[in-house]
Enzyme design. Structure first.
Site, PDB file in Angstrom:
ATOM      1  N   TYR A 133     -20.852 -20.725   3.316  1.00 44.88           N
ATOM      2  CA  TYR A 133     -20.611 -19.298   3.460  1.00 44.88           C
ATOM      3  C   TYR A 133     -19.595 -18.981   4.551  1.00 44.88           C
ATOM      4  O   TYR A 133     -18.903 -17.972   4.483  1.00 44.88           O
ATOM      5  CB  TYR A 133     -21.916 -18.574   3.802  1.00 44.88           C
ATOM      6  CG  TYR A 133     -22.754 -18.189   2.606  1.00 44.88           C
ATOM      7  CD1 TYR A 133     -23.193 -19.143   1.704  1.00 44.88           C
ATOM      8  CD2 TYR A 133     -23.102 -16.861   2.393  1.00 44.88           C
ATOM      9  CE1 TYR A 133     -23.978 -18.780   0.616  1.00 44.88           C
ATOM     10  CE2 TYR A 133     -23.887 -16.498   1.310  1.00 44.88           C
ATOM     11  CZ  TYR A 133     -24.316 -17.449   0.426  1.00 44.88           C
ATOM     12  OH  TYR A 133     -25.082 -17.083  -0.644  1.00 44.88           O
ATOM     13  N   LYS A 183     -28.760 -32.402   0.326  1.00 51.05           N
ATOM     14  CA  LYS A 183     -28.074 -33.175  -0.717  1.00 51.05           C
ATOM     15  C   LYS A 183     -27.446 -34.383  -0.022  1.00 51.05           C
ATOM     16  O   LYS A 183     -26.242 -34.644  -0.101  1.00 51.05           O
ATOM     17  CB  LYS A 183     -27.026 -32.285  -1.418  1.00 51.05           C
ATOM     18  CG  LYS A 183     -26.432 -32.883  -2.676  1.00 51.05           C
ATOM     19  CD  LYS A 183     -27.401 -33.015  -3.834  1.00 51.05           C
ATOM     20  CE  LYS A 183     -26.761 -33.778  -4.986  1.00 51.05           C
ATOM     21  NZ  LYS A 183     -27.708 -34.050  -6.096  1.00 51.05           N
ATOM     22  N   ASP A 215     -31.467 -30.670  -6.111  1.00 53.65           N
ATOM     23  CA  ASP A 215     -31.731 -30.656  -7.564  1.00 53.65           C
ATOM     24  C   ASP A 215     -33.204 -30.941  -7.843  1.00 53.65           C
ATOM     25  O   ASP A 215     -33.845 -30.258  -8.655  1.00 53.65           O
ATOM     26  CB  ASP A 215     -30.798 -31.624  -8.309  1.00 53.65           C
ATOM     27  CG  ASP A 215     -30.731 -33.012  -7.707  1.00 53.65           C
ATOM     28  OD1 ASP A 215     -31.272 -33.219  -6.589  1.00 53.65           O
ATOM     29  OD2 ASP A 215     -30.147 -33.911  -8.347  1.00 53.65           O
ATOM     30  N   ASP A 239     -30.057 -19.762  -0.842  1.00 55.96           N
ATOM     31  CA  ASP A 239     -29.724 -18.595  -1.662  1.00 55.96           C
ATOM     32  C   ASP A 239     -30.213 -18.823  -3.090  1.00 55.96           C
ATOM     33  O   ASP A 239     -30.858 -17.962  -3.696  1.00 55.96           O
ATOM     34  CB  ASP A 239     -28.205 -18.380  -1.644  1.00 55.96           C
ATOM     35  CG  ASP A 239     -27.790 -17.181  -2.479  1.00 55.96           C
ATOM     36  OD1 ASP A 239     -28.455 -16.137  -2.383  1.00 55.96           O
ATOM     37  OD2 ASP A 239     -26.806 -17.301  -3.233  1.00 55.96           O
ATOM     38  N   ASP A 243     -33.855 -17.197  -5.191  1.00 52.68           N
ATOM     39  CA  ASP A 243     -33.881 -16.450  -6.458  1.00 52.68           C
ATOM     40  C   ASP A 243     -34.830 -17.133  -7.442  1.00 52.68           C
ATOM     41  O   ASP A 243     -35.587 -16.474  -8.162  1.00 52.68           O
ATOM     42  CB  ASP A 243     -32.478 -16.354  -7.082  1.00 52.68           C
ATOM     43  CG  ASP A 243     -31.749 -15.094  -6.641  1.00 52.68           C
ATOM     44  OD1 ASP A 243     -31.956 -14.653  -5.495  1.00 52.68           O
ATOM     45  OD2 ASP A 243     -30.971 -14.540  -7.451  1.00 52.68           O
TER      46      ASP A 243
HETATM   47  C1  IPM Z   1     -28.931 -12.888  -0.602  1.00 49.89           C
HETATM   48  C2  IPM Z   1     -27.742 -12.372  -1.342  1.00 49.89           C
HETATM   49  C3  IPM Z   1     -26.502 -12.482  -0.460  1.00 49.89           C
HETATM   50  C4  IPM Z   1     -26.273 -13.946  -0.162  1.00 49.89           C
HETATM   51  C5  IPM Z   1     -25.219 -11.820  -1.010  1.00 49.89           C
HETATM   52  C6  IPM Z   1     -25.447 -10.372  -1.338  1.00 49.89           C
HETATM   53  C7  IPM Z   1     -24.062 -11.974  -0.069  1.00 49.89           C
HETATM   54  O1  IPM Z   1     -27.581 -13.031  -2.554  1.00 49.89           O
HETATM   55  O2  IPM Z   1     -29.228 -12.358   0.482  1.00 49.89           O
HETATM   56  O3  IPM Z   1     -29.595 -13.809  -1.102  1.00 49.89           O
HETATM   57  O4  IPM Z   1     -25.659 -14.666  -0.951  1.00 49.89           O
HETATM   58  O5  IPM Z   1     -26.743 -14.378   0.892  1.00 49.89           O
HETATM   59 MG    MG Z   2     -29.170 -14.374  -3.002  1.00 47.69          MG
END
Ligand code: IPM
Ligand code: MG
Length: 350
Positions: A133, A183, A215, A239, A243
């Protein structure tokens, strides 16, 4: 800071909850600030100086969401997402906590089988201020007439040690198991990650440290998430894993998060994004934002009892059958964003 898309409407519900707690004696000084696309539209920058200054001086920041299709072609630095990344970097909010807890009432809303996810309680800790990032060099340039895109996965041992330590400290308060995800089989930066994790682990003989490649971790999280207590990982892997982890709970709309710096100052935000497709329709789930208030109370204000009261209020409205569209199941009562917020407030005060 409500931000964009569904950010303002879910944050409004979280603020209602804070105001309700004020009635119960919470001391609160609240100010609101523009951020993201909303700030760009009004002031020409997604993170205006006054917003950054307010964030610097506040004890805690409640953040909604940012983004929107209309901003995606803006130059880097002016896009709404850059505001959040700058806030994280400027305030050195390196430790991102994403608790993944399933509410039994929502077992049916998850795409996972109930026995895989019932009573799940894991904590994902993501490094938030380094990695691909922020690593340099970065950018797109021309080499021999061809466009080349570059980002750099970079971690210093200091950065690894402090996030891994956050993982160990959290594991100590829980079931004393920490899984570090990297990794290391392919990437040198991740080889260093694993080495440093082992070194820091020497200081925590009472915590069981294990390692997984990203993975394999992604697979294990879907196959048997209850094997995990605390997971610690880098910015990019975290990240993605968060999700995935959100789907275990039924909806990403349910997940709160906190991002802390070394002084304990934090930014609290739901894990979900700005969801422009459903913004302004009073259908978004405010519980991720409301549960972020619970994290703020626990980690920021050191008021665990108040935090639990908010979490219990959320549990109560779920037990009463109230559901926003994302977690709706037949037999439940479908409510909008505002009504869900009001229901939590009533449960809290009732
Ligand atoms: C998160 C989001 C952010 C990230 C984006 C909005 C920049 O996906 O907080 O998980 O990638 O960190
Ligand atoms: Mg995210």
């Amino acid at each position: 800071m409500g931000g964009d898309g569904i950010g303002p409407e879910v944050t409004r519900q979280a603020v209602k909850v804070l105001r309700a707690l004020e009635k119960k004696g919470l001391k609160l000084e609240l100010s609101e600030h523009l951020v993201g696309g909303a700030a760009y539209d009004q002031l020409g920058h997604p993170l205006p100086e006054q917003t950054l200054e307010a964030a610097r001086t506040a004890d805690a920041i409640l953040f909604g969401a940012e983004g929107g299709f209309q901003y995606e072609t803006l130059p880097r630095g002016l896009r709404p997402g850059d505001a959040l990344l700058s806030l994280r970097k400027e305030l050195d909010l390196f430790a991102n906590y994403r608790p993944v807890i399933t509410f039994k009432e929502l077992a049916g809303a998850s795409s996972f089988k109930a026995h895989i996810i019932d009573n799940l309680d894991l904590l994902l800790i993501r490094e938030l201020t380094s990695d691909l990032y922020f690593g340099e060099p970065r950018g797109v340039h021309i080499e021999q007439g061809m466009r080349v895109g570059i980002n750099t996965m970079r971690y210093t041992e200091f950065e690894i040690a402090r996030i891994v330590r956050a993982g160990f400290e959290a594991a100590r308060m829980r079931n004393r198991r920490l899984c570090s995800v990297d990794k290391a089989n392919v990437l040198e930066s991740m080889e260093l990650w694993r080495t440093v994790a082992e070194e820091v682990g020497q200081e925590y003989p009472d915590v069981e440290l294990s390692h997984l490649y990203i993975d394999a971790a992604a697979m294990a999280l879907a196959r048997n998430p209850k094997q995990f207590d605390v997971i610690v990982t880098g910015n990019l892997f975290g990240d993605i894993l968060s999700d995935e982890a959100s789907m275990l709970t039924g909806s990403i709309g349910m997940l709160p998060s906190s991002s802390l710096n070394a002084k304990g100052k934090g930014l609290y935000e739901p894990v979900h994004g700005c969801a422009p497709d459903i913004a302004g329709q009073d259908i978004a789930n405010p519980l991720g934002s409301i549960l972020s208030v619970a994290l703020l109370l626990r980690q920021g204000a050191h008021l665990p009892t108040a935090a639990i009261s908010v979490e219990n209020a959320v549990r109560r409205v779920l037990a009463d059958g109230l559901r926003t569209a994302d977690i709706f199941e037949p037999g439940c009562i479908r409510v909008g964003t505002e009504d869900m917020g009001d229901a939590v407030v009533n449960a809290l005060l009732g």
